[in-house]
Design a protein around this motif. Structure first.
Motif, PDB file in Angstrom:
ATOM      1  N   SER A  83     -19.336   6.394  -3.395  1.00 57.33           N
ATOM      2  CA  SER A  83     -19.172   7.725  -2.808  1.00 57.33           C
ATOM      3  C   SER A  83     -19.035   7.651  -1.288  1.00 57.33           C
ATOM      4  CB  SER A  83     -20.348   8.630  -3.192  1.00 57.33           C
ATOM      5  OG  SER A  83     -21.557   8.095  -2.707  1.00 57.33           O
ATOM      6  N   ARG A  84     -18.904   6.448  -0.765  1.00 58.18           N
ATOM      7  CA  ARG A  84     -18.758   6.226   0.681  1.00 58.18           C
ATOM      8  C   ARG A  84     -17.342   5.718   0.945  1.00 58.18           C
ATOM      9  NH1 ARG A  84     -22.214   4.780   5.231  1.00 58.18           N
ATOM     10  NH2 ARG A  84     -21.349   3.035   6.391  1.00 58.18           N
ATOM     11  N   ILE A  85     -16.671   6.322   1.939  1.00 60.67           N
ATOM     12  CA  ILE A  85     -15.322   5.880   2.267  1.00 60.67           C
ATOM     13  C   ILE A  85     -15.263   5.297   3.678  1.00 60.67           C
ATOM     14  CG2 ILE A  85     -14.123   7.448   0.697  1.00 60.67           C
ATOM     15  CD1 ILE A  85     -13.471   9.211   3.176  1.00 60.67           C
ATOM     16  N   TYR A  86     -14.337   4.372   3.832  1.00 62.16           N
ATOM     17  CA  TYR A  86     -14.008   3.780   5.126  1.00 62.16           C
ATOM     18  C   TYR A  86     -12.743   4.468   5.611  1.00 62.16           C
ATOM     19  CZ  TYR A  86     -11.530   0.471   8.148  1.00 62.16           C
ATOM     20  OH  TYR A  86     -10.821  -0.101   9.170  1.00 62.16           O
ATOM     21  N   ILE A  87     -12.723   4.860   6.873  1.00 63.83           N
ATOM     22  CA  ILE A  87     -11.537   5.450   7.469  1.00 63.83           C
ATOM     23  C   ILE A  87     -11.171   4.595   8.670  1.00 63.83           C
ATOM     24  CG2 ILE A  87     -10.497   7.506   8.505  1.00 63.83           C
ATOM     25  CD1 ILE A  87     -13.475   8.510   7.020  1.00 63.83           C
ATOM     26  N   GLY A  88      -9.997   3.986   8.622  1.00 61.93           N
ATOM     27  CA  GLY A  88      -9.569   3.109   9.701  1.00 61.93           C
ATOM     28  C   GLY A  88      -8.261   3.545  10.320  1.00 61.93           C
ATOM     29  N   ASN A  89      -7.862   2.824  11.365  1.00 61.97           N
ATOM     30  CA  ASN A  89      -6.649   3.087  12.129  1.00 61.97           C
ATOM     31  C   ASN A  89      -6.702   4.466  12.787  1.00 61.97           C
ATOM     32  OD1 ASN A  89      -4.192   2.177  13.180  1.00 61.97           O
ATOM     33  ND2 ASN A  89      -3.015   3.209  11.590  1.00 61.97           N
ATOM     34  N   LEU A  90      -7.920   4.841  13.212  1.00 58.50           N
ATOM     35  CA  LEU A  90      -8.086   6.134  13.871  1.00 58.50           C
ATOM     36  C   LEU A  90      -7.583   6.065  15.313  1.00 58.50           C
ATOM     37  CD1 LEU A  90     -11.703   7.103  12.732  1.00 58.50           C
ATOM     38  CD2 LEU A  90      -9.580   8.211  12.061  1.00 58.50           C
ATOM     39  N   ASP A  91      -6.808   7.059  15.697  1.00 62.16           N
ATOM     40  CA  ASP A  91      -6.394   7.176  17.087  1.00 62.16           C
ATOM     41  C   ASP A  91      -7.647   7.446  17.916  1.00 62.16           C
ATOM     42  OD1 ASP A  91      -5.447   8.966  19.502  1.00 62.16           O
ATOM     43  OD2 ASP A  91      -3.662   7.895  18.772  1.00 62.16           O
ATOM     44  N   LEU A  92      -7.686   6.899  19.119  1.00 60.72           N
ATOM     45  CA  LEU A  92      -8.882   7.036  19.952  1.00 60.72           C
ATOM     46  C   LEU A  92      -9.116   8.464  20.431  1.00 60.72           C
ATOM     47  CD1 LEU A  92      -8.633   3.707  21.986  1.00 60.72           C
ATOM     48  CD2 LEU A  92      -9.766   4.160  19.816  1.00 60.72           C
ATOM     49  N   ARG A  93      -8.132   9.340  20.259  1.00 57.77           N
ATOM     50  CA  ARG A  93      -8.304  10.753  20.641  1.00 57.77           C
ATOM     51  C   ARG A  93      -9.020  11.564  19.567  1.00 57.77           C
ATOM     52  NH1 ARG A  93      -2.097  11.790  21.747  1.00 57.77           N
ATOM     53  NH2 ARG A  93      -2.087  10.451  19.925  1.00 57.77           N
ATOM     54  N   ILE A  94      -9.163  11.007  18.370  1.00 57.18           N
ATOM     55  CA  ILE A  94      -9.819  11.737  17.279  1.00 57.18           C
ATOM     56  C   ILE A  94     -11.328  11.713  17.508  1.00 57.18           C
ATOM     57  CG2 ILE A  94     -10.293  11.759  14.794  1.00 57.18           C
ATOM     58  CD1 ILE A  94      -7.450  10.697  14.366  1.00 57.18           C
ATOM     59  N   THR A  95     -11.920  12.892  17.484  1.00 56.08           N
ATOM     60  CA  THR A  95     -13.362  13.023  17.713  1.00 56.08           C
ATOM     61  C   THR A  95     -14.115  13.051  16.378  1.00 56.08           C
ATOM     62  OG1 THR A  95     -13.281  15.432  17.638  1.00 56.08           O
ATOM     63  CG2 THR A  95     -12.954  14.382  19.804  1.00 56.08           C
ATOM     64  N   GLU A  96     -15.437  12.941  16.467  1.00 54.72           N
ATOM     65  CA  GLU A  96     -16.265  13.045  15.258  1.00 54.72           C
ATOM     66  C   GLU A  96     -16.064  14.398  14.584  1.00 54.72           C
ATOM     67  OE1 GLU A  96     -20.427  11.191  15.285  1.00 54.72           O
ATOM     68  OE2 GLU A  96     -19.973  11.446  17.423  1.00 54.72           O
ATOM     69  N   ALA A  97     -16.041  15.444  15.386  1.00 57.51           N
ATOM     70  CA  ALA A  97     -15.867  16.795  14.837  1.00 57.51           C
ATOM     71  C   ALA A  97     -14.526  16.930  14.122  1.00 57.51           C
ATOM     72  CB  ALA A  97     -15.979  17.825  15.959  1.00 57.51           C
ATOM     73  N   ALA A  98     -13.471  16.374  14.722  1.00 56.62           N
ATOM     74  CA  ALA A  98     -12.147  16.449  14.100  1.00 56.62           C
ATOM     75  C   ALA A  98     -12.128  15.674  12.786  1.00 56.62           C
ATOM     76  CB  ALA A  98     -11.088  15.901  15.055  1.00 56.62           C
ATOM     77  N   LEU A  99     -12.798  14.526  12.776  1.00 49.88           N
ATOM     78  CA  LEU A  99     -12.860  13.707  11.563  1.00 49.88           C
ATOM     79  C   LEU A  99     -13.562  14.467  10.434  1.00 49.88           C
ATOM     80  CD1 LEU A  99     -12.172  10.746  10.637  1.00 49.88           C
ATOM     81  CD2 LEU A  99     -14.578  10.275  11.030  1.00 49.88           C
ATOM     82  N   ILE A 100     -14.694  15.069  10.760  1.00 52.52           N
ATOM     83  CA  ILE A 100     -15.441  15.839   9.756  1.00 52.52           C
ATOM     84  C   ILE A 100     -14.587  17.008   9.252  1.00 52.52           C
ATOM     85  CG2 ILE A 100     -17.431  17.368   9.427  1.00 52.52           C
ATOM     86  CD1 ILE A 100     -18.979  15.418  11.303  1.00 52.52           C
ATOM     87  N   LYS A 101     -13.892  17.660  10.160  1.00 54.35           N
ATOM     88  CA  LYS A 101     -13.032  18.787   9.776  1.00 54.35           C
ATOM     89  C   LYS A 101     -11.910  18.329   8.843  1.00 54.35           C
ATOM     90  CE  LYS A 101     -10.683  22.729  11.836  1.00 54.35           C
ATOM     91  NZ  LYS A 101     -10.277  23.396  13.071  1.00 54.35           N
ATOM     92  N   GLY A 148     -18.833   2.886  24.977  1.00 54.72           N
ATOM     93  CA  GLY A 148     -18.753   4.338  24.901  1.00 54.72           C
ATOM     94  C   GLY A 148     -17.435   4.852  24.328  1.00 54.72           C
ATOM     95  N   GLU A 149     -16.458   3.970  24.121  1.00 56.98           N
ATOM     96  CA  GLU A 149     -15.189   4.379  23.537  1.00 56.98           C
ATOM     97  C   GLU A 149     -15.246   4.200  22.025  1.00 56.98           C
ATOM     98  OE1 GLU A 149     -11.705   2.558  25.253  1.00 56.98           O
ATOM     99  OE2 GLU A 149     -12.588   2.616  27.261  1.00 56.98           O
ATOM    100  N   PRO A 150     -14.480   5.016  21.278  1.00 55.71           N
ATOM    101  CA  PRO A 150     -14.456   4.868  19.812  1.00 55.71           C
ATOM    102  C   PRO A 150     -13.865   3.509  19.413  1.00 55.71           C
ATOM    103  CG  PRO A 150     -13.300   6.862  20.511  1.00 55.71           C
ATOM    104  CD  PRO A 150     -13.641   6.101  21.747  1.00 55.71           C
ATOM    105  N   ARG A 151     -14.352   2.972  18.302  1.00 60.05           N
ATOM    106  CA  ARG A 151     -13.862   1.682  17.822  1.00 60.05           C
ATOM    107  C   ARG A 151     -12.642   1.825  16.913  1.00 60.05           C
ATOM    108  NH1 ARG A 151     -18.502  -2.246  15.910  1.00 60.05           N
ATOM    109  NH2 ARG A 151     -16.711  -3.618  15.906  1.00 60.05           N
TER     110      ARG A 151
END
Length: 160
Positions: free
Chosen positions: A14-32, A55-58
């Protein structure tokens, strides 16, 4: 992979991995983006903790849903979908075990590397897949390297 009581197996399904995220995507945007597919229990957005990128997203995150069906639906609907111009890589965490077949020690180094590198269509691999691939490659290199080194030593002594 099977846990005797089944709890960690259920959790990884029930856990997913999300990769290749653009560094502009925020936690809030991801949850949305991922909330329409089910109830999100936890979200782990990974950040660089040291070095010049501190401090930058990975560029990847994990989301835990309340059920494996929700996780599978999120994977189905979001894998390959563009977010800020980049195709998302979405996998159910338990699928990491299916990415790579058991390596046969009789394979050549090139074959083992090809199999490992093609683990996913995007070219990205989970950390455990990378570790397994490296271990298999080292094992193959050690087996081949030892016999090659021995043959070289024998050839060197015969030339003298």
């Amino acid at each position: 992979m099977q846990d005797p009581n089944g709890s960690s197996d259920e959790k990884s399904e029930s856990r997913i991995y999300i990769g290749n995220l653009d560094l502009r995507i925020t936690e809030a945007a991801l949850i949305k983006m991922f909330s329409p597919f089910g109830k999100i229990i936890t979200e782990d957005f990974l950040w660089h903790t040291r070095g010049r990128k501190r401090g930058e997203p990975r560029g990847f995150a994990f989301i835990q849903y309340s059920s494996k069906e929700e996780a599978r639906l999120a994977k189905e609907k979001m894998h390959g979908r563009l977010a800020c111009g980049r195709p998302l890589v979405v996998r159910v965490s338990s699928d990491k075990y299916l990415v790579e077949p058991a390596e046969n020690s009789s394979k050549g180094v090139g074959e083992a590397t090809k199999t490992s590198a093609s683990g996913t269509s995007s070219g990205q691999m989970s950390r455990s897949s990378k570790i397994t691939a490296i271990k298999n490659k080292l094992k193959t290199l050690e087996e081949e390297g030892y016999s090659a080194k021995k043959q070289k030593q024998e050839a060197d002594t015969s030339l003298q």
